[in-house]
Design an enzyme around this catalytic site. Sequence first.
Site, PDB file in Angstrom:
ATOM      1  N   THR A   1       0.823  -1.209   0.000  1.00 17.47           N
ATOM      2  CA  THR A   1       0.000   0.000   0.000  1.00 17.47           C
ATOM      3  C   THR A   1       0.855   1.256   0.000  1.00 17.47           C
ATOM      4  OG1 THR A   1      -0.115   0.073   2.423  1.00 17.47           O
ATOM      5  CG2 THR A   1      -1.856  -1.149   1.280  1.00 17.47           C
TER       6      THR A   1
ATOM      7  N   CYS B   1       3.241  12.409  -6.520  1.00 20.62           N
ATOM      8  CA  CYS B   1       4.135  11.265  -6.723  1.00 20.62           C
ATOM      9  C   CYS B   1       3.449  10.244  -7.633  1.00 20.62           C
ATOM     10  CB  CYS B   1       4.445  10.589  -5.391  1.00 20.62           C
ATOM     11  SG  CYS B   1       5.233  11.650  -4.180  1.00 20.62           S
TER      12      CYS B   1
ATOM     13  N   HIS C   1       7.322   4.019  -5.201  1.00 19.35           N
ATOM     14  CA  HIS C   1       6.694   5.315  -4.900  1.00 19.35           C
ATOM     15  C   HIS C   1       7.746   6.368  -5.238  1.00 19.35           C
ATOM     16  CE1 HIS C   1       4.070   7.794  -1.963  1.00 19.35           C
ATOM     17  NE2 HIS C   1       4.803   8.628  -2.688  1.00 19.35           N
TER      18      HIS C   1
END
Length: 177
Positions: free
Chosen positions: A29, A35, A52
Amino acid sequence: MKRAAGRGPNINITQGEYAVSDHEGGVITTILGSCIATCIWDPVRKVGGMNHILVARSQTSGGTNDYAGVNAMELLINGLVRLGADRTRFNAKVFGGARMINGLSDIGQSNGSFIVEFLEKEGIPCLGKSLGGNAARQIKFFPSEGRVMQRTVAGAPEVLQPVKPPEKPVRNGVELF
């Protein structure tokens, strides 16, 4: 870019991190604004991972620099290969790239265009994408299945001015009863 600390079936990543997993039923997650996150998986080996990326592409005096984005993608891809994934079977889904603050440069758009171009150059099919907009996203990736759940997160509520209480009527100090 660094590997996320978690190694169990449920891993949360933040800016500048990536995670790979082959746990059946596991989930990775993250929460995104401008981003971007790339979810890549091998459907045969049932292994997947997500990164990420805060800033994939930057402008320098020498022109455009994609170093940070390329590095983030190569770390993710190499992590998957180490778990037995075959690069020729990769599929991808990408998320993020929102414009979170009006009036500033649109880093989200730059991030989104970088990742789409990177996947195209590398020959990795992008089976789904949710890029742009102005809302944050919560992403849940199930790496063994290639399934992704996205929930948009509304921006901060508008600040309302407090309502002034009605003024007390002016009186002469005498109260009748």
